[in-house]
Motif scaffolding. Structure first.
Motif, PDB file in Angstrom:
ATOM      1  N   SER A  44      32.981  54.931  33.117  1.00  0.00           N
ATOM      2  CA  SER A  44      33.956  54.199  33.931  1.00  0.00           C
ATOM      3  C   SER A  44      33.291  53.564  35.145  1.00  0.00           C
ATOM      4  CB  SER A  44      35.066  55.142  34.391  1.00  0.00           C
ATOM      5  OG  SER A  44      35.723  55.715  33.282  1.00  0.00           O
ATOM      6  N   LEU A  45      32.395  54.312  35.787  1.00  0.00           N
ATOM      7  CA  LEU A  45      31.671  53.774  36.940  1.00  0.00           C
ATOM      8  C   LEU A  45      30.807  52.584  36.525  1.00  0.00           C
ATOM      9  CD1 LEU A  45      30.810  53.907  39.891  1.00  0.00           C
ATOM     10  CD2 LEU A  45      29.095  55.629  39.247  1.00  0.00           C
ATOM     11  N   ALA A  46      30.127  52.699  35.376  1.00  0.00           N
ATOM     12  CA  ALA A  46      29.293  51.600  34.885  1.00  0.00           C
ATOM     13  C   ALA A  46      30.138  50.368  34.585  1.00  0.00           C
ATOM     14  CB  ALA A  46      28.534  52.041  33.635  1.00  0.00           C
ATOM     15  N   ALA A  47      31.332  50.570  33.999  1.00  0.00           N
ATOM     16  CA  ALA A  47      32.215  49.438  33.687  1.00  0.00           C
ATOM     17  C   ALA A  47      32.691  48.747  34.967  1.00  0.00           C
ATOM     18  CB  ALA A  47      33.413  49.937  32.873  1.00  0.00           C
ATOM     19  N   LEU A  52      32.235  43.964  38.803  1.00  0.00           N
ATOM     20  CA  LEU A  52      31.876  43.451  40.128  1.00  0.00           C
ATOM     21  C   LEU A  52      30.657  42.532  40.056  1.00  0.00           C
ATOM     22  CD1 LEU A  52      32.369  46.695  42.271  1.00  0.00           C
ATOM     23  CD2 LEU A  52      33.894  44.720  42.120  1.00  0.00           C
ATOM     24  N   THR A  53      29.670  42.907  39.248  1.00  0.00           N
ATOM     25  CA  THR A  53      28.457  42.087  39.112  1.00  0.00           C
ATOM     26  C   THR A  53      28.774  40.731  38.493  1.00  0.00           C
ATOM     27  OG1 THR A  53      27.168  44.112  38.794  1.00  0.00           O
ATOM     28  CG2 THR A  53      26.101  42.064  38.194  1.00  0.00           C
ATOM     29  N   SER A  54      29.636  40.719  37.461  1.00  0.00           N
ATOM     30  CA  SER A  54      29.982  39.452  36.813  1.00  0.00           C
ATOM     31  C   SER A  54      30.786  38.552  37.751  1.00  0.00           C
ATOM     32  CB  SER A  54      30.772  39.718  35.528  1.00  0.00           C
ATOM     33  OG  SER A  54      32.012  40.337  35.815  1.00  0.00           O
ATOM     34  N   LEU A  55      31.647  39.149  38.567  1.00  0.00           N
ATOM     35  CA  LEU A  55      32.417  38.354  39.534  1.00  0.00           C
ATOM     36  C   LEU A  55      31.508  37.692  40.563  1.00  0.00           C
ATOM     37  CD1 LEU A  55      35.522  40.648  40.173  1.00  0.00           C
ATOM     38  CD2 LEU A  55      35.500  38.415  39.043  1.00  0.00           C
ATOM     39  N   VAL A  56      30.474  38.404  40.983  1.00  0.00           N
ATOM     40  CA  VAL A  56      29.518  37.841  41.938  1.00  0.00           C
ATOM     41  C   VAL A  56      28.872  36.589  41.360  1.00  0.00           C
ATOM     42  CG1 VAL A  56      27.260  38.242  43.005  1.00  0.00           C
ATOM     43  CG2 VAL A  56      29.049  39.974  43.174  1.00  0.00           C
ATOM     44  N   THR A  57      28.521  36.634  40.085  1.00  0.00           N
ATOM     45  CA  THR A  57      27.872  35.488  39.432  1.00  0.00           C
ATOM     46  C   THR A  57      28.780  34.262  39.431  1.00  0.00           C
ATOM     47  OG1 THR A  57      26.704  37.039  37.983  1.00  0.00           O
ATOM     48  CG2 THR A  57      26.727  34.734  37.309  1.00  0.00           C
ATOM     49  N   VAL A  58      30.083  34.472  39.232  1.00  0.00           N
ATOM     50  CA  VAL A  58      31.034  33.352  39.182  1.00  0.00           C
ATOM     51  C   VAL A  58      31.339  32.817  40.582  1.00  0.00           C
ATOM     52  CG1 VAL A  58      33.378  32.695  38.509  1.00  0.00           C
ATOM     53  CG2 VAL A  58      32.057  34.224  37.039  1.00  0.00           C
ATOM     54  N   ILE A  59      31.394  33.699  41.564  1.00  0.00           N
ATOM     55  CA  ILE A  59      31.802  33.295  42.913  1.00  0.00           C
ATOM     56  C   ILE A  59      30.739  32.457  43.621  1.00  0.00           C
ATOM     57  CG2 ILE A  59      32.303  34.230  45.226  1.00  0.00           C
ATOM     58  CD1 ILE A  59      33.759  36.544  43.814  1.00  0.00           C
ATOM     59  N   LYS A  60      29.466  32.752  43.392  1.00  0.00           N
ATOM     60  CA  LYS A  60      28.388  32.088  44.147  1.00  0.00           C
ATOM     61  C   LYS A  60      28.399  30.558  44.030  1.00  0.00           C
ATOM     62  CE  LYS A  60      25.028  34.622  42.526  1.00  0.00           C
ATOM     63  NZ  LYS A  60      23.643  35.123  42.284  1.00  0.00           N
ATOM     64  N   PRO A  61      28.479  29.973  42.819  1.00  0.00           N
ATOM     65  CA  PRO A  61      28.527  28.501  42.740  1.00  0.00           C
ATOM     66  C   PRO A  61      29.780  27.911  43.391  1.00  0.00           C
ATOM     67  CG  PRO A  61      27.906  29.432  40.631  1.00  0.00           C
ATOM     68  CD  PRO A  61      28.357  30.555  41.483  1.00  0.00           C
ATOM     69  N   TYR A  62      30.885  28.654  43.331  1.00  0.00           N
ATOM     70  CA  TYR A  62      32.123  28.137  43.923  1.00  0.00           C
ATOM     71  C   TYR A  62      32.002  28.057  45.446  1.00  0.00           C
ATOM     72  CZ  TYR A  62      37.073  27.275  44.634  1.00  0.00           C
ATOM     73  OH  TYR A  62      38.277  26.707  44.995  1.00  0.00           O
ATOM     74  N   ILE A  63      31.332  29.016  46.072  1.00  0.00           N
ATOM     75  CA  ILE A  63      31.109  28.966  47.527  1.00  0.00           C
ATOM     76  C   ILE A  63      30.277  27.735  47.888  1.00  0.00           C
ATOM     77  CG2 ILE A  63      30.043  30.157  49.496  1.00  0.00           C
ATOM     78  CD1 ILE A  63      30.636  32.794  48.068  1.00  0.00           C
ATOM     79  N   LYS A 166      29.496  42.994  29.837  1.00  0.00           N
ATOM     80  CA  LYS A 166      29.245  42.133  31.000  1.00  0.00           C
ATOM     81  C   LYS A 166      29.074  40.678  30.580  1.00  0.00           C
ATOM     82  CE  LYS A 166      25.806  41.359  34.646  1.00  0.00           C
ATOM     83  NZ  LYS A 166      24.530  41.843  35.220  1.00  0.00           N
ATOM     84  N   ASP A 167      28.301  40.459  29.501  1.00  0.00           N
ATOM     85  CA  ASP A 167      28.044  39.085  29.056  1.00  0.00           C
ATOM     86  C   ASP A 167      29.322  38.418  28.542  1.00  0.00           C
ATOM     87  OD1 ASP A 167      25.361  39.182  29.723  1.00  0.00           O
ATOM     88  OD2 ASP A 167      24.748  39.933  27.753  1.00  0.00           O
ATOM     89  N   VAL A 168      30.089  39.160  27.744  1.00  0.00           N
ATOM     90  CA  VAL A 168      31.350  38.601  27.231  1.00  0.00           C
ATOM     91  C   VAL A 168      32.300  38.296  28.385  1.00  0.00           C
ATOM     92  CG1 VAL A 168      33.398  39.093  25.851  1.00  0.00           C
ATOM     93  CG2 VAL A 168      31.136  39.716  24.972  1.00  0.00           C
ATOM     94  N   LEU A 169      32.399  39.242  29.326  1.00  0.00           N
ATOM     95  CA  LEU A 169      33.265  39.063  30.483  1.00  0.00           C
ATOM     96  C   LEU A 169      32.811  37.865  31.318  1.00  0.00           C
ATOM     97  CD1 LEU A 169      35.659  40.375  31.987  1.00  0.00           C
ATOM     98  CD2 LEU A 169      33.989  41.713  33.288  1.00  0.00           C
TER      99      LEU A 169
END
Length: 605
Positions: A44-47, A52-63, A166-169
């Motif tokens: 559960s902790l790993a999930a 959170l890691t995948s969200l960081v990847t998406v947020i950076k270009p938007y900023i 993570k990749d699918v998400l």
């Protein structure tokens, strides 16, 4: 011609494995993933860290898009807003780094815990198998299952499962972000997806087919190594080093060829994905770049799209690469579960009643036994051993002498007849108490790495140090053991290589006596020892036999002259029985064997 035929057979077997694995892979995958339920908190902790890691990847270009479109492309940029967005960007990057770091630690712990559990369960399962299982499976094959195949699953749990999620998400999140920014531009960017799917299907087919062959060849290689290292003395005695090297080179060459194909397939995925990502970026810039000057497309939006396309291909490329690892895990998992699912050869050590107060009375009633089919090794064998008796079985090689011992310890079950202990069928007793009551000293003694005490006790807590010393004295091994620098604490190397055959035999005899069995079995225990050690063993056997029922598989017939009963076996049947003097008077098969034994002893002397 022979090699070509063997190659054709091997290819047919491999093709059969491919279709077999194809049918089992979905079930195997779910069985493997079910192991995660034993580590729910870590999983559960790993999930959570993955999300959170995948969200960081998406947020950076938007900023960065906000910085460009709302500030850098305006006549009056808001310096304060730029500063806050910069700090926010740094905070997001730092959060991503921390999440990624702790994710790797969590996954490593998850993978190792699951692997430890699977490896322990597999070893315990193998130890619970009966002898027919080990007759059919080489040590190299089993070592490959426990070590190589379990290790192949490590990546599945420590990275692949979570990385796959993570990749699918990430792909879903990136596609959603692109659609939110500009639907028209997003649809153009998605045109490359059918090409990727087609390439992935082809890659999976080629990779799977080759990988199954690679794993089969690795098992063959390990089996060859285990067999030849164990039998190295025989190889050197017959000077077969060169021939064995040639055999190993041929097996290794095939493994090398399959490995090169695997590396070639793996190395193609990244370049192809990079080429497709650059192609997608190129036609997006070509189509929508001019629209920036017309004002219909914001430059920040175009920049964010270029970033999203690059990031979209990274998880896609990872998924393609992971097919090899997933395929490896599925094949290894199937090979592991192939053993775990074997229940026909599984021994039940605990069911049945305890063998208590066993007097040592043994009766074989019309026993028929065959290792394979109806190729009978024992045919209608009947005899009775009374408590405290000394009984010997003699006969030529292959007559069935050692098989009687294997049946008495219930390493195999008979097909016809009965074996009775104190009048009760042997199958009614639980195996643990049965094998405690019957101690076997074999001709080929196996010794474990440790010390002499460990090799006598074998982790049996009920055997005290005093019991060990008493057993050593009983079998007349005290003089040789006390002469060692550290006595019974002397280190024993692998298989007891530093001791002579006679010394190993004395230790094995002490091991058998230490458990205080009701029945002591000597399976040609004096066949390969010197005359002096044999004299010591004979004296010890006289002492021990007064307290136990003794059964001996005799090679040197002079050692059983004083036995109460001698049974002569020939082609699986008892053809004569009686004491030494009776059998000699008859002048039959025993007398013939005895004369041959005396002649052999005289020549040896």
């Amino acid at each position: 011609m022979k090699k070509e035929t063997q190659k054709t057979v091997d290819n047919a077997e491999r093709e059969g494995r491919i279709s077999e694995y194809e049918g089992k892979k979905r079930r195997t995958l779910w069985r493997l993933l079910s192991n995660i339920r034993y580590q729910i908190p870590l999983a559960s902790l790993a999930a959570l860290l993955t999300v959170l890691t995948s969200l960081v990847t998406v947020i950076k270009p938007y900023i960065l898009k906000l910085v460009i479109d709302q500030n850098l492309e305006t006549d009056f940029p808001n310096i304060r807003e730029i500063a806050w967005l910069s700090v926010f960007y740094f905070a997001v990057v730092l959060a991503g780094v921390l999440c990624d770091y702790f994710q790797h630690l969590t996954l490593a712990a998850l993978g190792q815990r699951i692997m430890h559990r699977m490896r322990t369960r597999l070893f315990a399962h193998i130890q619970s198998m009966n002898m027919s299982f080990f007759d059919q499976n080489s040590s190299g094959r089993l070592l490959t299952r426990i070590n190589s195949d379990v290790e192949s699953l490590s990546d599945l749990f420590s990275s692949i499962v979570i990385q796959f999620i993570k990749d699918v998400l990430l792909i879903v999140e990136l596609m959603a972000a692109m659609l939110i920014l500009d639907v028209h531009m997003a649809l153009w960017a998605f045109l490359c997806i059918p090409v990727i799917v087609a390439l992935t299907v082809v890659y999976r087919y080629l990779s799977r087919k080759n990988f199954i062959k690679l794993k089969a060849q690795l098992s063959h290689l390990n089996g060859f190594l285990a067999e030849n290292i164990t039998g190295m003395k025989m190889v050197q005695i017959y000077c077969r080093e060169k021939k064995k090297n040639e055999e190993y080179r041929e097996i290794g060459q095939e493994y090398y060829r399959l490995g090169i194909i695997e590396l070639t397939l793996n190395s193609l995925s990244n370049p192809i994905m990079n080429m497709l990502s650059r192609l997608a970026i190129a036609y997006i810039l070509m189509i929508f770049g001019p629209k920036v000057f017309g004002g219909t497309v914001l430059i920040g939006t175009l920049y964010a799209f270029v970033e999203y396309i690059q990031q979209l291909f990274d998880p896609i490329s990872n998924l393609v690469e992971q097919f090899t690892s997933i395929q490896s895990a599925l094949i290894s998992g199937d090979r592991i579960y192939d053993i775990m699912d074997k229940t026909a050869t599984l021994e039940d050590l605990d069911s049945g009643k305890e063998l208590e107060n066993f007097t040592g009375r043994i009766e074989f009633k019309n026993v028929w036994f065959a290792y394979v089919g109806e190729n009978w090794v024992l045919k209608d064998v009947s005899f009775t051993v009374e408590p405290g008796q000394r009984v010997a079985f003699v006969g030529s090689t292959g007559s069935g002498k050692s098989t009687i011992i294997s049946l008495l310890a219930r390493f195999y079950d008979i097909q016809k007849g009965q074996i009775l202990l104190d009048g009760v069928d042997i199958r009614e007793y639980n195996l643990t108490s049965l094998r405690r009551a019957v101690s076997v000293v074999q001709q080929d003694v196996f010794m474990f790495t440790g010390d002499i005490d460990y090799n006598i006790r074998l982790n049996e807590d009920s055997i005290t140090d005093e019991d060990i010393q008493e057993a050593i004295k009983t079998v007349n091994a005290d003089s040789f053991i006390n002469s060692l620098p550290e006595g019974s604490k002397t280190h024993v190397a692998e298989r007891g290589a530093e001791f002579s055959a006679g010394q190993r035999q004395l230790i094995a005899f002490a091991r058998a006596v230490a458990v205080k069995p009701a029945v002591l079995v000597l399976d040609e225990a004096t066949a390969s020892i010197d005359t002096e050690t044999e004299a010591a063993l004979s004296k010890a056997m006289e002492t021990v036999s007064n307290q136990h029922t003794t059964i001996t598989i005799a090679h040197r017939l002079a050692t059983i002259v004083g036995y109460d009963l001698i049974c002569v076996l020939d082609h699986g049947r008892i053809v004569e029985r009686g004491c030494h003097s009776e059998l000699m008077r008859r002048g039959g098969r025993y007398a013939e064997l005895y004369e041959m034994s005396l002649t052999s002893e005289m020549k040896r002397s």
